[in-house]
Design an enzyme around this catalytic site. Structure first.
Site, PDB file in Angstrom:
ATOM      1  CD  GLU A  57      10.644   1.989  34.535  1.00  0.00           C
ATOM      2  OE1 GLU A  57      11.118   2.894  35.257  1.00  0.00           O
ATOM      3  OE2 GLU A  57       9.544   2.091  33.954  1.00  0.00           O
ATOM      4  CB  ALA A  60       5.764  -3.639  33.026  1.00  0.00           C
ATOM      5  CD  GLU A 107       6.921   4.004  31.304  1.00  0.00           C
ATOM      6  OE1 GLU A 107       6.796   2.816  31.666  1.00  0.00           O
ATOM      7  OE2 GLU A 107       7.721   4.354  30.423  1.00  0.00           O
ATOM      8  N   GLY A 162       5.782   1.289  34.610  1.00  0.00           N
ATOM      9  CA  GLY A 162       4.660   1.369  33.673  1.00  0.00           C
ATOM     10  C   GLY A 162       3.421   1.974  34.306  1.00  0.00           C
TER      11      GLY A 162
END
Ligand code: HXC
Length: 258
Positions: A132, A65, A112, A109
């Protein structure tokens, strides 16, 4: 819709969505994920598309992200703004088969969304990670749960708690990716697999995908019963008649998606 941060191309029944924000290593911001969600909605409605390939660049599938976009959030702002999460979830909600073709970094992300796809084909330079924790947070769009189901508790804990990257070979051994290929062969391999899927009966491919995914939330007994009922229901289709007749007549099937 004209896209700025993704590239959408089609070849027969295969559509390819390429994340295209190279200067930021395809960091996933709201605008890019909005475009991905929009493209998927278009492709789901298009009967001529049988399978999608989601990919990035040779250096990065996606480095996570967008940290710069995310950093000023507080609890309420990130809680109330669920557009970002909604857009990511367009991948998990997508009903047709979707393959992640991963080269380079698939972090946070990025890892993910690769795991939201039905399977991952990785280039030999791929690196997966949930780093993260290095940023003072943790995975937020399914990483802890999908990684644990894909590779087991030990490796999922190792990756989420140390933030280390898992190279392609280890990812294949652990069951996170279905195959590894040379970087140069990544897109041709992924598109070939996608074309094979797109040549099958589309409803049967969709129902097969739904059935495998349903098993994640069911007991074995419930999953087997769910599978049995759907298997039986396929005998109402013309494609079942065609597929079996073609085998018996020693010819290729011509599925009509009916
Ligand atoms: C914003 C990013 C970014 C990210 C890289 N960039 N990753 N920008 N968000 N996630 C930008 C850098 O700031 C830099 O921009 C440019 O991309 C190139 O990156 P470099 O770091 O210079 O490249 P390199 O040295 O090759 O290192 C590659 C890397 C590193 C190891 C992948 O960039 C990195 O560690 N990135 C962050 C990975 C990460 O922590 N991901 C998890 C994010 S949190 P400039 O402008 O300086 O050139 C997350 C949460 C998910 O994903 C939950 C969502 C709800």
């Amino acid at each position: 819709m004209a896209y700025k941060l993704i590239d959408l191309t089609r070849d027969g029944g295969v559509a390819t969505i390429q994340l295209d924000r190279p200067k930021a290593l395809n960091a996933l911001n709201t605008e890019m994920m909005g475009e991905v969600a929009n493209a998927l909605a278009t492709l789901e409605a298009d009967d001529s598309v049988g399978c999608v390939v989601l990919t990035g660049s040779e250096k990065a599938f996606a480095a996570g992200a967008d940290i710069k976009e995310m950093s000023d959030n507080n609890y309420l702002s990130i809680y109330k703004n669920d557009t970002f999460e909604e857009n990511h979830c367009a991948i998990e909600r997508f009903r047709k088969p979707i393959i992640a073709a991963v080269a380079g970094y698939a972090l946070g992300g990025g890892c993910e969304i690769a795991m939201m796809c039905d399977f991952i084909i990785a280039a030999d330079n791929a690196k997966f990670g949930q780093p993260e924790i290095n940023l003072g947070v943790m995975p937020g769009i399914g990483g802890t749960q999908r990684l644990m189901r894909a590779v087991g508790k030990a490796k999922a804990m190792d990756m989420c708690l140390t933030g280390r990257m898992m190279p392609a070979e280890e990812a294949e051994r652990a069951g996170l990716v279905s195959r590894i290929v040379k970087l140069d062969d990544l897109m041709s391999t992924a598109k070939e697999a996608a074309a094979k899927i797109a040549s099958q009966s589309q409803p049967v491919a969709m129902i097969t995908k739904e059935t495998v995914n349903a098993g994640f939330n069911m007991t074995l007994e419930q999953g087997i019963r769910f599978e049995r009922r759907l298997f039986q229901s396929l005998f109402t289709t013309q494609d079942q008649k065609e597929g079996m007749a073609a085998f018996i007549e020693k010819r290729k099937p011509h599925f009509k998606n009916k």
